[in-house]
Design an enzyme around this catalytic site. Sequence first.
Site, short mmCIF file in Angstrom:
data_model
loop_
_atom_site.label_atom_id
_atom_site.label_comp_id
_atom_site.label_asym_id
_atom_site.label_seq_id
_atom_site.Cartn_x
_atom_site.Cartn_y
_atom_site.Cartn_z
N GLU A 1 140.23 93.84 71.76
CA GLU A 1 139.34 93.03 70.91
C GLU A 1 138.44 92.07 71.67
O GLU A 1 138.68 90.86 71.73
CB GLU A 1 140.17 92.26 69.88
CG GLU A 1 140.86 93.17 68.90
CD GLU A 1 141.36 92.45 67.65
OE1 GLU A 1 141.32 91.21 67.60
OE2 GLU A 1 141.80 93.14 66.72
N GLU B 1 145.14 99.35 65.73
CA GLU B 1 145.78 98.34 64.89
C GLU B 1 145.25 98.43 63.47
O GLU B 1 144.04 98.61 63.26
CB GLU B 1 145.48 96.89 65.36
CG GLU B 1 146.21 96.46 66.60
CD GLU B 1 145.90 95.02 66.99
OE1 GLU B 1 145.56 94.21 66.10
OE2 GLU B 1 145.99 94.72 68.18
C1 GBH Z 1 144.32 91.35 65.76
O1 GBH Z 1 143.26 90.47 65.53
C2 GBH Z 1 144.97 91.07 67.09
O2 GBH Z 1 144.71 92.09 68.02
C3 GBH Z 1 146.45 90.84 67.00
O3 GBH Z 1 146.90 90.27 68.20
C4 GBH Z 1 146.72 89.98 65.80
O4 GBH Z 1 148.04 89.53 65.73
C5 GBH Z 1 146.40 90.81 64.58
O5 GBH Z 1 145.12 91.35 64.65
C6 GBH Z 1 146.53 90.06 63.27
O6 GBH Z 1 145.65 89.00 63.22
O7 GBH Z 1 141.68 81.73 62.28
O8 GBH Z 1 139.52 81.71 61.25
O9 GBH Z 1 139.72 81.62 63.66
C7 GBH Z 1 142.52 90.72 64.34
C8 GBH Z 1 141.16 90.00 64.38
C9 GBH Z 1 140.19 87.89 64.91
C10 GBH Z 1 141.54 88.09 62.99
C11 GBH Z 1 140.38 86.40 64.91
C12 GBH Z 1 141.72 86.58 62.95
C13 GBH Z 1 140.82 84.47 63.60
C14 GBH Z 1 140.20 83.85 62.39
N1 GBH Z 1 141.34 88.57 64.33
N2 GBH Z 1 140.60 85.92 63.56
S1 GBH Z 1 140.28 82.10 62.42
#
Ligand code: GBH
Length: 454
Positions: free
Chosen positions: A173, A360
């Site tokens: 990512e 994922e």
């Molecule tokens: C993935 O991210 C990751 O690869 C994994 O490690 C993670 O545990 C899983 O999905 C579930 O989240 O809190 O408003 O800043 C998914 C994409 C990008 C979603 C960052 C959450 C943060 C939003 N992620 N985002 S915020």
Amino acid sequence: PQTHFAPSSQQFPSEFLWGTATASYQVEGAWNVDGRGVSIWDTFSHKPGQIPNNDNGDIADDEFHRYKSDIAMLRELGVKAYRFSVSWPRVMPNGTGAVNQKGLDYYKRLVAALHEAGIEPYCTLYHWDLPQVLQDKGGWQNRDTAEHLAAYAAVTSRAMADAGVHRFMTVNELRTFTENGYKTGTHAPGLKLDRKAMAQLNHYAVLGHGLSLAAVRANVPHDALVGLADNPNAATPVINDAEHIEAARIGFREENAQYLTAIMEGRYTDLYLRKLGADAPHFTDAEMKAIGAPVDFVGLNIYQPTYVTPDAASGYKVIPQGPTFPRMLSPWLTIGPECLYWAPTFTAQIWGVKSIYITENGASAEDRLDASGQVMDVDRVMYIRNYLSQLQRAIADGAPVRGYFVWSLMDNYEWNDGYSKRFGLVYVDFATQKRIPKLSARFYRSVVKENRVI
Ligand code: GBH
């Protein structure tokens, strides 16, 4: 009356690879064991007030000590593959140079146990735990970090290949570890940089992928497959007519111009560079060539849709999702199963990609133990079933998707949400480390066993 449905309904291809995924910092714990160095996530989560409940990954799921019983859970699920990541500071405590053999030994034990269980390891080299010493020198703002990642990837992939690993992903990512880490600051290292700095840093991130790809190739057998796991914004047409689908196709390419599109095309799109103007990154032809080197497969982490509609001026427009749009427990996790149709479909159509994995997909839910000590997560089952139906439809329509990994095997440390958001098929009582398979684990076991949406 018909009492038996044909098992061919919503069937997946016979060689389809079912798996689950985790990442080092989220599950391993053992943060200061056997010579592991400090990562930016140790620093970030140890700073009081940063994460709900001041949660950190010091112990997490303690997988470092419990991998054998966790692999037994994988066997129970019947999955054929396990996606895990290697902690860079466990292998190279100083980010560069000296290798911590004890750190590598942990992954050798893990891989040996997976092989013994007949489960194929899928190894991610960088799932965000950057050595703190490299952040002290600027982290992803420093071009050297891309070179250091490649050097670490060389050592680690060689050791993992010796242990029999045949599948590698350079990074996980790109958008998340750049934008959340350095723009919004919700992830480590918690910085808020401006547009120009971000454009340059994004370039170093994709360069990190490109240099690592070459480094891994040089250190693993020719028949090993090397790719990445990225999370493109999943541009999705609201209406399935030709005009909307075309808008979403344009959107898929442009919304991901600085990440997956750059990697697939070896160049930045004209629109991306034009929009940035004087803030555009500096890059060389040689760098773009490394970034655009062919991958053996594309891994897609797909959770939520980005709805797109046609627009006369720029070809497409993103439609925001309002407060009544259905979501899972995480506020960002809106429910649009058809994005799992379009993301692999566009990836194949636009770039001619021949091999795609959904590295994922999964959902957070408010899981509770019921009176009998079970977790009846019908919401997660609903989510996964509907997404899988769309994936099955994509494959039936010709998308070359080879496998699917649920995020996640078990509840774990959910980054800036700490332990407050659970994504597992298996419930973890973090006080006792007891594992309790949820209803969704039983559902997924049936899907795997019957190789269809059930
Ligand atoms: C993935 O991210 C990751 O690869 C994994 O490690 C993670 O545990 C899983 O999905 C579930 O989240 O809190 O408003 O800043 C998914 C994409 C990008 C979603 C960052 C959450 C943060 C939003 N992620 N985002 S915020």
